[in-house]
Design a protein around this motif. Structure first.
Motif, PDB file in Angstrom:
ATOM      1  N   THR A  35      32.485  54.974  31.946  1.00  0.00           N
ATOM      2  CA  THR A  35      32.231  55.862  33.079  1.00  0.00           C
ATOM      3  C   THR A  35      32.355  55.081  34.383  1.00  0.00           C
ATOM      4  OG1 THR A  35      29.859  55.400  33.148  1.00  0.00           O
ATOM      5  CG2 THR A  35      30.589  57.194  31.684  1.00  0.00           C
ATOM      6  N   GLY A  36      32.381  55.798  35.463  1.00  0.00           N
ATOM      7  CA  GLY A  36      32.395  55.158  36.768  1.00  0.00           C
ATOM      8  C   GLY A  36      31.149  54.313  36.984  1.00  0.00           C
ATOM      9  N   GLN A  37      30.021  54.788  36.485  1.00  0.00           N
ATOM     10  CA  GLN A  37      28.772  54.029  36.610  1.00  0.00           C
ATOM     11  C   GLN A  37      28.858  52.725  35.834  1.00  0.00           C
ATOM     12  OE1 GLN A  37      26.007  54.790  38.577  1.00  0.00           O
ATOM     13  NE2 GLN A  37      25.476  52.692  38.057  1.00  0.00           N
ATOM     14  N   ASP A  38      29.488  52.750  34.677  1.00  0.00           N
ATOM     15  CA  ASP A  38      29.677  51.520  33.896  1.00  0.00           C
ATOM     16  C   ASP A  38      30.499  50.501  34.678  1.00  0.00           C
ATOM     17  OD1 ASP A  38      28.335  52.677  31.725  1.00  0.00           O
ATOM     18  OD2 ASP A  38      30.207  53.397  30.830  1.00  0.00           O
ATOM     19  N   ILE A  39      31.544  50.983  35.327  1.00  0.00           N
ATOM     20  CA  ILE A  39      32.386  50.093  36.131  1.00  0.00           C
ATOM     21  C   ILE A  39      31.564  49.503  37.267  1.00  0.00           C
ATOM     22  CG2 ILE A  39      34.399  49.968  37.663  1.00  0.00           C
ATOM     23  CD1 ILE A  39      35.122  50.277  34.678  1.00  0.00           C
ATOM     24  N   TRP A  40      30.789  50.335  37.947  1.00  0.00           N
ATOM     25  CA  TRP A  40      29.966  49.845  39.051  1.00  0.00           C
ATOM     26  C   TRP A  40      28.944  48.816  38.562  1.00  0.00           C
ATOM     27  CZ3 TRP A  40      29.982  48.836  43.828  1.00  0.00           C
ATOM     28  CH2 TRP A  40      28.802  48.497  44.476  1.00  0.00           C
ATOM     29  N   ASP A  41      28.316  49.083  37.421  1.00  0.00           N
ATOM     30  CA  ASP A  41      27.336  48.134  36.876  1.00  0.00           C
ATOM     31  C   ASP A  41      27.981  46.788  36.588  1.00  0.00           C
ATOM     32  OD1 ASP A  41      25.400  50.113  37.025  1.00  0.00           O
ATOM     33  OD2 ASP A  41      25.522  50.624  34.901  1.00  0.00           O
ATOM     34  N   CYS A  42      29.176  46.813  36.057  1.00  0.00           N
ATOM     35  CA  CYS A  42      29.903  45.585  35.748  1.00  0.00           C
ATOM     36  C   CYS A  42      30.266  44.832  37.033  1.00  0.00           C
ATOM     37  CB  CYS A  42      31.164  45.913  34.960  1.00  0.00           C
ATOM     38  SG  CYS A  42      32.186  44.487  34.575  1.00  0.00           S
ATOM     39  N   ILE A  43      30.800  45.529  37.993  1.00  0.00           N
ATOM     40  CA  ILE A  43      31.239  44.909  39.243  1.00  0.00           C
ATOM     41  C   ILE A  43      30.056  44.384  40.045  1.00  0.00           C
ATOM     42  CG2 ILE A  43      32.279  45.425  41.510  1.00  0.00           C
ATOM     43  CD1 ILE A  43      34.301  45.194  39.272  1.00  0.00           C
ATOM     44  N   SER A  44      29.010  45.166  40.124  1.00  0.00           N
ATOM     45  CA  SER A  44      27.908  44.841  41.026  1.00  0.00           C
ATOM     46  C   SER A  44      26.926  43.817  40.473  1.00  0.00           C
ATOM     47  CB  SER A  44      27.160  46.118  41.410  1.00  0.00           C
ATOM     48  OG  SER A  44      26.536  46.686  40.284  1.00  0.00           O
ATOM     49  N   LEU A  58      34.941  44.233  47.770  1.00  0.00           N
ATOM     50  CA  LEU A  58      34.426  45.255  46.863  1.00  0.00           C
ATOM     51  C   LEU A  58      35.568  46.070  46.262  1.00  0.00           C
ATOM     52  CD1 LEU A  58      31.792  46.687  45.868  1.00  0.00           C
ATOM     53  CD2 LEU A  58      32.115  48.225  47.786  1.00  0.00           C
ATOM     54  N   VAL A  59      36.494  46.509  47.097  1.00  0.00           N
ATOM     55  CA  VAL A  59      37.644  47.280  46.624  1.00  0.00           C
ATOM     56  C   VAL A  59      38.487  46.433  45.675  1.00  0.00           C
ATOM     57  CG1 VAL A  59      39.799  48.386  47.354  1.00  0.00           C
ATOM     58  CG2 VAL A  59      37.692  48.788  48.641  1.00  0.00           C
ATOM     59  N   ASN A  60      38.726  45.184  46.041  1.00  0.00           N
ATOM     60  CA  ASN A  60      39.502  44.289  45.183  1.00  0.00           C
ATOM     61  C   ASN A  60      38.812  44.081  43.835  1.00  0.00           C
ATOM     62  OD1 ASN A  60      41.721  42.346  44.743  1.00  0.00           O
ATOM     63  ND2 ASN A  60      40.018  40.883  44.679  1.00  0.00           N
ATOM     64  N   ASP A  61      37.493  43.896  43.854  1.00  0.00           N
ATOM     65  CA  ASP A  61      36.758  43.690  42.608  1.00  0.00           C
ATOM     66  C   ASP A  61      36.892  44.886  41.673  1.00  0.00           C
ATOM     67  OD1 ASP A  61      35.948  41.220  43.539  1.00  0.00           O
ATOM     68  OD2 ASP A  61      33.893  41.835  43.986  1.00  0.00           O
ATOM     69  N   ILE A  62      36.843  46.082  42.229  1.00  0.00           N
ATOM     70  CA  ILE A  62      36.957  47.288  41.406  1.00  0.00           C
ATOM     71  C   ILE A  62      38.364  47.410  40.827  1.00  0.00           C
ATOM     72  CG2 ILE A  62      36.940  49.818  41.427  1.00  0.00           C
ATOM     73  CD1 ILE A  62      34.703  49.574  43.598  1.00  0.00           C
ATOM     74  N   TYR A  63      39.366  47.346  41.696  1.00  0.00           N
ATOM     75  CA  TYR A  63      40.732  47.602  41.245  1.00  0.00           C
ATOM     76  C   TYR A  63      41.340  46.460  40.435  1.00  0.00           C
ATOM     77  CZ  TYR A  63      41.070  51.997  43.760  1.00  0.00           C
ATOM     78  OH  TYR A  63      40.890  53.285  44.177  1.00  0.00           O
ATOM     79  N   SER A  64      40.800  45.258  40.550  1.00  0.00           N
ATOM     80  CA  SER A  64      41.369  44.141  39.782  1.00  0.00           C
ATOM     81  C   SER A  64      40.594  43.868  38.494  1.00  0.00           C
ATOM     82  CB  SER A  64      41.418  42.871  40.640  1.00  0.00           C
ATOM     83  OG  SER A  64      40.111  42.423  40.952  1.00  0.00           O
ATOM     84  N   LEU A  65      39.558  44.656  38.203  1.00  0.00           N
ATOM     85  CA  LEU A  65      38.790  44.467  36.975  1.00  0.00           C
ATOM     86  C   LEU A  65      39.689  44.680  35.758  1.00  0.00           C
ATOM     87  CD1 LEU A  65      36.004  44.021  35.629  1.00  0.00           C
ATOM     88  CD2 LEU A  65      35.709  46.506  35.694  1.00  0.00           C
ATOM     89  N   LYS A  66      39.686  43.737  34.873  1.00  0.00           N
ATOM     90  CA  LYS A  66      40.477  43.808  33.642  1.00  0.00           C
ATOM     91  C   LYS A  66      39.593  44.275  32.495  1.00  0.00           C
ATOM     92  CE  LYS A  66      44.070  41.881  35.574  1.00  0.00           C
ATOM     93  NZ  LYS A  66      44.752  42.770  36.449  1.00  0.00           N
ATOM     94  N   ALA A  67      40.206  44.926  31.531  1.00  0.00           N
ATOM     95  CA  ALA A  67      39.462  45.427  30.374  1.00  0.00           C
ATOM     96  C   ALA A  67      38.749  44.290  29.652  1.00  0.00           C
ATOM     97  CB  ALA A  67      40.399  46.169  29.430  1.00  0.00           C
ATOM     98  N   ASN A  68      39.392  43.129  29.555  1.00  0.00           N
ATOM     99  CA  ASN A  68      38.781  41.987  28.892  1.00  0.00           C
ATOM    100  C   ASN A  68      37.495  41.545  29.603  1.00  0.00           C
ATOM    101  OD1 ASN A  68      38.695  39.948  26.921  1.00  0.00           O
ATOM    102  ND2 ASN A  68      39.549  38.477  28.385  1.00  0.00           N
ATOM    103  N   SER A  69      37.512  41.522  30.926  1.00  0.00           N
ATOM    104  CA  SER A  69      36.317  41.153  31.693  1.00  0.00           C
ATOM    105  C   SER A  69      35.206  42.176  31.483  1.00  0.00           C
ATOM    106  CB  SER A  69      36.645  41.053  33.178  1.00  0.00           C
ATOM    107  OG  SER A  69      37.574  40.038  33.407  1.00  0.00           O
ATOM    108  N   TYR A  70      35.583  43.444  31.443  1.00  0.00           N
ATOM    109  CA  TYR A  70      34.603  44.495  31.204  1.00  0.00           C
ATOM    110  C   TYR A  70      33.985  44.363  29.816  1.00  0.00           C
ATOM    111  CZ  TYR A  70      32.576  49.053  30.378  1.00  0.00           C
ATOM    112  OH  TYR A  70      31.706  50.064  30.054  1.00  0.00           O
ATOM    113  N   MET A  71      34.806  44.073  28.812  1.00  0.00           N
ATOM    114  CA  MET A  71      34.287  43.911  27.453  1.00  0.00           C
ATOM    115  C   MET A  71      33.384  42.680  27.356  1.00  0.00           C
ATOM    116  SD  MET A  71      35.229  46.570  26.006  1.00  0.00           S
ATOM    117  CE  MET A  71      34.684  46.228  24.353  1.00  0.00           C
ATOM    118  N   ASN A  72      33.723  41.602  28.053  1.00  0.00           N
ATOM    119  CA  ASN A  72      32.849  40.428  28.093  1.00  0.00           C
ATOM    120  C   ASN A  72      31.501  40.785  28.711  1.00  0.00           C
ATOM    121  OD1 ASN A  72      34.756  38.762  26.924  1.00  0.00           O
ATOM    122  ND2 ASN A  72      35.488  37.958  28.881  1.00  0.00           N
TER     123      ASN A  72
END
Length: 83
Positions: A35-44, A58-72
């Protein structure tokens, strides 16, 4: 004062839309429950130590997030009992 609040609300809505967009991208890659909230939790997570970054970061962090980083992030959160 009211215009500053409107700008803050509009900015928050735009950031939320960016997170939803990134979540949709991950869903297209097969990560069905992001979800969008999951992305925000990961980034923030790093902003607690650093403070709120400039908007361009902030914009760069959101748009450059990779699936591997999110899974980590999810794996570490699960080990810590936060997920």
């Amino acid at each position: 004062m009211e215009s500053q609040l409107w700008n803050h609300d509009k900015l928050s809505a735009e950031i939320e839309a960016m997170c939803r967009s990134k979540a949709e991208e991950f869903r297209l890659l097969g990560y069905e429950y992001v979800t969008g909230q999951d992305i925000w939790d990961c980034i923030s997570r790093s902003y607690a130590k650093e403070g709120t970054p400039p908007l361009h970061k902030l914009v760069n962090d959101i748009y450059s997030l990779k699936a591997n980083s999110y899974m980590n992030y999810l794996t570490i959160a699960a080990y810590r009992g936060q997920g």
